[in-house]
Motif scaffolding. Structure first.
Motif, PDB file in Angstrom:
ATOM      1  N   PRO A 330     -12.834  -7.323  16.932  1.00 21.35           N
ATOM      2  CA  PRO A 330     -11.745  -7.234  17.938  1.00 21.35           C
ATOM      3  C   PRO A 330     -12.257  -7.126  19.374  1.00 21.35           C
ATOM      4  N   ASP A 331     -13.505  -6.657  19.532  1.00 21.88           N
ATOM      5  CA  ASP A 331     -14.046  -6.547  20.899  1.00 21.88           C
ATOM      6  C   ASP A 331     -14.461  -7.897  21.458  1.00 21.88           C
ATOM      7  N   ARG A 332     -14.748  -8.857  20.598  1.00 14.78           N
ATOM      8  CA  ARG A 332     -15.142 -10.194  21.060  1.00 14.78           C
ATOM      9  C   ARG A 332     -14.319 -11.232  20.300  1.00 14.78           C
ATOM     10  N   PRO A 333     -13.055 -11.390  20.631  1.00 16.68           N
ATOM     11  CA  PRO A 333     -12.206 -12.361  19.910  1.00 16.68           C
ATOM     12  C   PRO A 333     -12.655 -13.801  20.094  1.00 16.68           C
ATOM     13  N   GLU A 334     -13.450 -14.038  21.166  1.00 14.75           N
ATOM     14  CA  GLU A 334     -13.911 -15.413  21.386  1.00 14.75           C
ATOM     15  C   GLU A 334     -14.906 -15.859  20.327  1.00 14.75           C
ATOM     16  N   ASP A 335     -15.486 -14.911  19.572  1.00 12.92           N
ATOM     17  CA  ASP A 335     -16.430 -15.290  18.518  1.00 12.92           C
ATOM     18  C   ASP A 335     -15.723 -15.912  17.323  1.00 12.92           C
TER      19      ASP A 335
END
Length: 653
Positions: A330-335
């Protein structure tokens, strides 16, 4: 060489009587099996000698009472006996009394319930070991098993593609009467095979042990573990893909590639399994692979999927076990999110791995429902009740009522006794009629098939007639499977060099000849074999020719003679031009030699070739009859035991 240890009976009473009866005297034969005079003759009764008697009779190929001839006797008392066509070796007094001697010795040990020990030493098909090498191998094997002084009978069989030797030994020692412990006998015999291969220069075979270049024995290590027994049975008997088979198919090669690149880690392992719908967890002191869609279902050992992902291997290389990482950060949704590309579907068949998955899935579910319906039919089936007991009791009750009425109304004792007899007669008559009626009703139930539940195949056929789509699909699946099996068998057969086609109903009898053995199959196929290999096959509507070499002229003589037994009105020869020409020329030579049956075909061009060739041979060898006499005539009055004639120089046009 290799070793085979046949399974023994579980009731501790080993007997080969049923096996011998099945092999030699069974009445029902498969379509491809040969019909021989021995098979149709009355079988000889076997002496009911349990244990060693039946085993010695089997390994010695003793049907009735074959003539035995002592070949040699060693100073140690070991005899070599020729029993019919089988060469045997025994350390008993004689081959005829070997079974009795071993039974008497075994009876001295009341703790050993089954003293018969049987194993087979087999060599590869292109090996031909000498009898000395075979029997020395037998004695060495018995010595390694701790049975050097025990009674035994060994027999060499050469009637199959692989030369093999049956060894029947007595576990009870003839002097101490102690029974030899056969624990780990398979491993000991495998070690013996490796040692004997080096000593006698036999071909090295696969086995559980192998020998290195220094002569040391090591246990053979498998690269990949085999399928667990439960998974293999599921795929064989139910045609459903097991979880083990799915995991191996989807992940084994991918895991091997990652391990070869040294990129394996706990996170990478979890992610690889997740993309295929699988999970990894600690279970029973190790690692287990399970179905993410059904975590509570069956699981498989991780080491069975790939040996390098076992708990010991992963901990030694990547540290303590780590649970699966989250598929979404959730901290890096772009992944993005880890995608599950595939999942395990237990209802699909093993072959369902590619396109049309949805349609095949629906068909698999429909067949599962069809099978459940049949199981419910079998569970709820009840045999039709004819109420025979109740109907007999009704007749008896009617007789009792009639007697009571007579007792109340008739006062004359003589008349009353007479009417009692009449009532009894009517009872007996009614019961006899009821028995006949019950017999007819039982026969009707038997004829209609209602006396017992239908088999799976019969029930499916009945449902298909009633319009069930799943039943019709199941029947088509059976037909497709039979067609596939027939196709696989057809591709394994060698294509003939030449084929002679005949008109319908143009049959011919067996042709006894001095060069080939005649083998008749149950379905009417006649095979002419030489040295165990089929060279000419007569199917009735066609004749196929399989010559072993280009110089094998006698095969073409035989094919021409078999063809000449037909009328030749609609006969046509197809195949390679070289083979067709050779068969035509062989038939022309037979005609020029004034054979009993003339060789002719229906094709005009081929018949013209035969006539021209025949005239050429007659003109050339008119003054040299001795050379033409070397060509076989295949006369009908020629005795069967006529020696084969070798044709050294075939005259060619």
């Amino acid at each position: 060489m290799n070793v085979i240890i046949p399974p023994k009976r579980r009731d501790k009473k080993t007997s080969f009587r049923k096996l011998v009866n099945y092999v030699s005297t069974r009445e029902e034969k498969k379509p491809g099996e040969a019909v021989t005079h021995e098979a149709i003759s009355t079988g000889t009764e076997y002496v009911s000698t349990p244990g060693f008697g039946q085993l010695v009779d089997y390994v010695g190929r003793k049907r009735a009472a074959p003539a035995t001839e002592i070949v040699s006797i060693s100073p140690e008392g070991i005899q070599r006996v020729l029993s019919g066509e089988v060469l045997c070796e025994t350390n008993c007094w004689s081959l005829d009394t070997a079974a009795s001697e071993m039974d008497m010795t075994a009876s001295q040990n009341r703790h050993c319930k089954d003293a018969v020990y049987h194993f087979i030493l087999s060599w590869q098909g292109d090996e031909d070991p000498s009898p000395d090498a075979v029997f020395r191998s037998v004695r060495y094997s018995l010595k390694q098993l701790g049975m050097e002084e025990h009674q035994y009978v060994a027999a060499i069989h050469r009637d199959t593609d692989n030369i093999h030797c049956h060894v029947s030994a007595n576990r009870v020692h003839p002097t101490t009467f102690r029974a030899q412990n056969m624990w780990n006998d398979a491993d000991e015999l495998q070690k013996c095979c490796r040692v004997l291969e080096r000593e006698f220069d036999f071909k090295v075979d696969n086995g559980s042990w192998h020998m290195d270049e220094y002569g040391d024995l090591h246990r053979t290590r498998r690269d990949m573990p085999s399928a667990p027994r439960g998974a293999a049975k599921r795929e064989i008997f139910s045609d459903k893909e097991s979880l083990h088979g799915y995991a191996v198919r989807e992940t084994r090669q991918l895991l091997s590639d990652v391990i070869a690149q040294d990129n394996m880690s706990w996170d990478r392992l979890h992610n690889i399994l997740y993309t295929r719908g699988l999970g990894l967890r600690e279970q029973s002191g190790g690692l287990a692979v399970y179905d993410l869609m059904n975590p509570e279902g069956v699981s498989v050992k991780a080491s069975d999927v790939h040996p390098d992902i076992s708990l010991v291997s992963m901990v030694s290389q990547h540290g303590k076990y780590q649970p699966a990482p989250p598929v979404y950060n959730p901290d890096r949704p772009e992944d993005g999110m880890l995608d599950m590309q595939n999942c395990y579907m237990p209802q699909l068949h093993v072959r369902d791995q590619e396109a049309r998955r949805e349609r095949r899935e629906a068909r698999a579910i429909a067949r599962d429902i069809l099978r459940a319906r049949y199981d419910a039919y079998r569970t709820g089936w009840e045999k039709p009740d004819l109420r025979s007991g109740e109907r007999f009791r009704q007749i008896a009750s009617h007789c009792v009522v009639a007697k009571a009425h007579v007792r109340d109304t008739v006062r004359d004792p003589l008349m009353r006794k007479l009417m009692y007899r009449v009532a009894e007669f009517e009872k007996m008559k009614a019961m006899a009629e009821l028995r006949l009626q019950l017999r007819e009703e039982r026969q009707t139930l038997k004829d209609t098939g209602e006396s017992r539940p239908l088999s799976w195949k019969s029930w499916v056929e009945r449902e298909a007639v009633n319009g069930d789509v799943a039943a019709l699909s199941q029947m088509r699946g059976w037909a497709y499977r039979e067609k596939r099996i027939a196709k696989e068998r057809g591709t394994q057969n060698k294509s003939p060099d030449a084929v002679v086609y005949f008109g319908p109903g143009d049959d011919a009898p067996l042709l006894r000849n001095p060069t080939h053995d005649v083998m008749l199959s149950k379905h009417g196929c006649v095979e002419y074999q030489r040295n165990g290999k089929t060279e000419v096959v007569d199917y009735g509507d066609r004749v196929e020719v399989y010559p072993q070499s280009e110089a094998d002229q006698e095969t073409w003589w035989l094919a021409a003679a078999v063809t000449a037994r037909r009328s030749g009105e609609n006969a046509v020869i197809n195949g390679e031009q070289k083979s067709v020409t050779r068969l035509l020329d062989s038939g022309a030579v037979l005609n020029a030699n004034n054979a009993v049956h003339r060789f002719s075909v229906g094709n005009k061009a081929q018949q013209d070739r035969i006539d021209v060739t025949e005239s050429w041979f007659r003109e050339k060898y008119r003054n040299n009859a001795a050379e033409m006499e070397s060509v076989p005539r295949y006369d009908s009055n020629e005795p069967e035991n006529t020696p084969a004639r070798v044709i050294r120089d075939l005259p060619r046009p």
